[in-house]
Design a protein around this motif. Structure first.
Motif, PDB file in Angstrom:
ATOM      1  N   TYR A  48       0.847  -1.187   0.000  1.00  0.00           N
ATOM      2  CA  TYR A  48       0.000   0.000   0.000  1.00  0.00           C
ATOM      3  C   TYR A  48       0.891   1.247   0.000  1.00  0.00           C
ATOM      4  N   THR A  49       0.467   2.259  -0.734  1.00  0.00           N
ATOM      5  CA  THR A  49       1.179   3.536  -0.729  1.00  0.00           C
ATOM      6  C   THR A  49       0.185   4.655  -0.450  1.00  0.00           C
ATOM      7  N   GLY A  50       0.578   5.551   0.449  1.00  0.00           N
ATOM      8  CA  GLY A  50      -0.274   6.681   0.799  1.00  0.00           C
ATOM      9  C   GLY A  50       0.518   7.739   1.522  1.00  0.00           C
ATOM     10  N   LEU A  51      -0.169   8.596   2.257  1.00  0.00           N
ATOM     11  CA  LEU A  51       0.481   9.692   2.969  1.00  0.00           C
ATOM     12  C   LEU A  51       0.320   9.516   4.472  1.00  0.00           C
ATOM     13  N   TYR A  52       1.365   9.882   5.203  1.00  0.00           N
ATOM     14  CA  TYR A  52       1.293   9.964   6.657  1.00  0.00           C
ATOM     15  C   TYR A  52       1.914  11.294   7.049  1.00  0.00           C
ATOM     16  N   ARG A  53       1.091  12.188   7.580  1.00  0.00           N
ATOM     17  CA  ARG A  53       1.527  13.547   7.928  1.00  0.00           C
ATOM     18  C   ARG A  53       2.238  14.211   6.750  1.00  0.00           C
ATOM     19  N   ASP A  54       1.609  14.108   5.602  1.00  0.00           N
ATOM     20  CA  ASP A  54       2.084  14.720   4.352  1.00  0.00           C
ATOM     21  C   ASP A  54       3.362  14.095   3.807  1.00  0.00           C
ATOM     22  N   THR A  55       3.755  12.962   4.332  1.00  0.00           N
ATOM     23  CA  THR A  55       4.936  12.255   3.824  1.00  0.00           C
ATOM     24  C   THR A  55       4.491  10.994   3.093  1.00  0.00           C
ATOM     25  N   ARG A  56       4.999  10.809   1.902  1.00  0.00           N
ATOM     26  CA  ARG A  56       4.620   9.633   1.104  1.00  0.00           C
ATOM     27  C   ARG A  56       5.367   8.406   1.633  1.00  0.00           C
ATOM     28  N   VAL A  57       4.613   7.365   1.970  1.00  0.00           N
ATOM     29  CA  VAL A  57       5.195   6.134   2.510  1.00  0.00           C
ATOM     30  C   VAL A  57       4.486   4.935   1.904  1.00  0.00           C
ATOM     31  N   SER A  58       5.164   3.796   1.947  1.00  0.00           N
ATOM     32  CA  SER A  58       4.559   2.529   1.543  1.00  0.00           C
ATOM     33  C   SER A  58       4.588   1.565   2.724  1.00  0.00           C
ATOM     34  N   ILE A  59       3.592   0.700   2.777  1.00  0.00           N
ATOM     35  CA  ILE A  59       3.548  -0.401   3.733  1.00  0.00           C
ATOM     36  C   ILE A  59       3.508  -1.681   2.915  1.00  0.00           C
ATOM     37  N   ALA A  60       4.518  -2.539   3.088  1.00  0.00           N
ATOM     38  CA  ALA A  60       4.684  -3.694   2.209  1.00  0.00           C
ATOM     39  C   ALA A  60       4.825  -4.985   2.995  1.00  0.00           C
ATOM     40  N   THR A  61       4.390  -6.079   2.398  1.00  0.00           N
ATOM     41  CA  THR A  61       4.487  -7.412   2.993  1.00  0.00           C
ATOM     42  C   THR A  61       5.753  -8.103   2.517  1.00  0.00           C
ATOM     43  N   HIS A  62       6.555  -8.636   3.465  1.00  0.00           N
ATOM     44  CA  HIS A  62       7.775  -9.338   3.050  1.00  0.00           C
ATOM     45  C   HIS A  62       7.703 -10.848   3.238  1.00  0.00           C
ATOM     46  N   GLY A  63       6.622 -11.363   3.823  1.00  0.00           N
ATOM     47  CA  GLY A  63       6.514 -12.803   3.998  1.00  0.00           C
ATOM     48  C   GLY A  63       7.332 -13.305   5.174  1.00  0.00           C
ATOM     49  N   ILE A  64       7.582 -14.633   5.191  1.00  0.00           N
ATOM     50  CA  ILE A  64       8.271 -15.275   6.300  1.00  0.00           C
ATOM     51  C   ILE A  64       9.659 -15.733   5.881  1.00  0.00           C
ATOM     52  N   GLY A  65      10.670 -15.367   6.663  1.00  0.00           N
ATOM     53  CA  GLY A  65      12.015 -15.879   6.458  1.00  0.00           C
ATOM     54  C   GLY A  65      12.892 -15.031   5.564  1.00  0.00           C
ATOM     55  N   GLY A  66      14.196 -15.319   5.638  1.00  0.00           N
ATOM     56  CA  GLY A  66      15.176 -14.543   4.901  1.00  0.00           C
ATOM     57  C   GLY A  66      14.998 -14.552   3.397  1.00  0.00           C
TER      58      GLY A  66
END
Length: 238
Positions: A48-66
């Motif tokens: 997901y990509t959006g804004l937090y306090r006018d700052t553009r950020v993404s929240i991403a899933t990395h799964g399990i393990g290295g």
């Protein structure tokens, strides 16, 4: 090279990325953003990509393990990510560390071989440490928020069910205060690719006191509070 697992376009991913293992957690935390947009759902790696306090950020899933972390990190970096903070769970290795508290790692131990060998061959000593400035910012923010946290080295394990009766002593005696599965890979690859990375992990269980687990409600509360503090750090970075 173009990503083959995260099917987003260049520009869909922000420079600042909060990465989590669980796609459900990514969906939950996307509600903290203003106008979040789902830019990838392929293979369950929700981004997901959006804004937090006018700052553009993404929240991403990395799964399990290295290995899963490595794939997702590389592809997010290809798509524009340059600062990464992992928010996940950790098993405490010290009895004084409580459930729902946080660990901010200063480094991550790991077993040699595997993906590390594939990246660097027989160069067996590779640093897996976070960015100092980013760690300092996280410590300052969590202190000001009044959250109970611990700072120290952790162990990144490749096998969730391979622990024996000597596991806690073996790794705590080597200076580790918690165990999880992805931080060493994130820190190592971030150093290799010239990006910034750090982590904040929530104590979900304590192996040193018998392995009791946190409740779903308490875990969710700590995760959401931790995410708000991490996103605040992102918003204050130039």
């Amino acid at each position: 090279m173009n990503p083959v697992h995260i099917l987003a376009k260049k520009g869909d991913v922000a420079e600042k990325v909060l990465v989590v293992g669980d796609p459900g957690r990514a969906e939950l935390l996307s509600s903290l953003l203003e106008s979040p947009k789902l830019v990838n759902k392929n293979r369950g790696f929700l981004v997901y990509t959006g804004l937090y306090r006018d700052t553009r950020v993404s929240i991403a899933t990395h799964g399990i393990g290295g290995p899963s972390m490595a794939i997702v990190f590389e592809e997010l970096h290809m798509l524009g990510g340059s600062t990464f903070v992992r928010l996940g769970t950790v098993g405490a290795l010290r009895p004084e560390i409580g459930l729902g508290e946080y660990i901010i790692p200063t480094g991550a131990s790991y077993n040699p071989g595997g993906l590390f060998f594939q990246y660097v061959g027989d160069l067996t000593s590779v640093s897996a440490t976070p960015d100092h400035d980013l760690v300092s910012r996280l410590i300052t923010q969590f202190s000001s928020a009044g959250y109970r946290f611990h700072v120290g080295n952790i162990f990144s394990s490749d096998a969730f069910y391979a622990e024996d009766e000597h596991f806690v002593k073996r790794w705590s005696d080597r200076g580790n205060i918690g165990v999880e599965m992805e931080c060493a890979t994130l820190f190592f690859l971030s150093r290799l690719r010239g990006t910034k990375s750090a982590a904040v992990v929530v104590v979900s269980d304590n192996l040193a006191t018998g392995g009791n687990w946190i409740s779903k409600e308490d875990l969710e509360r700590s995760v959401v509070n931790g995410a708000k503090s991490i996103l605040t750090v992102f918003s204050e970075m130039k």
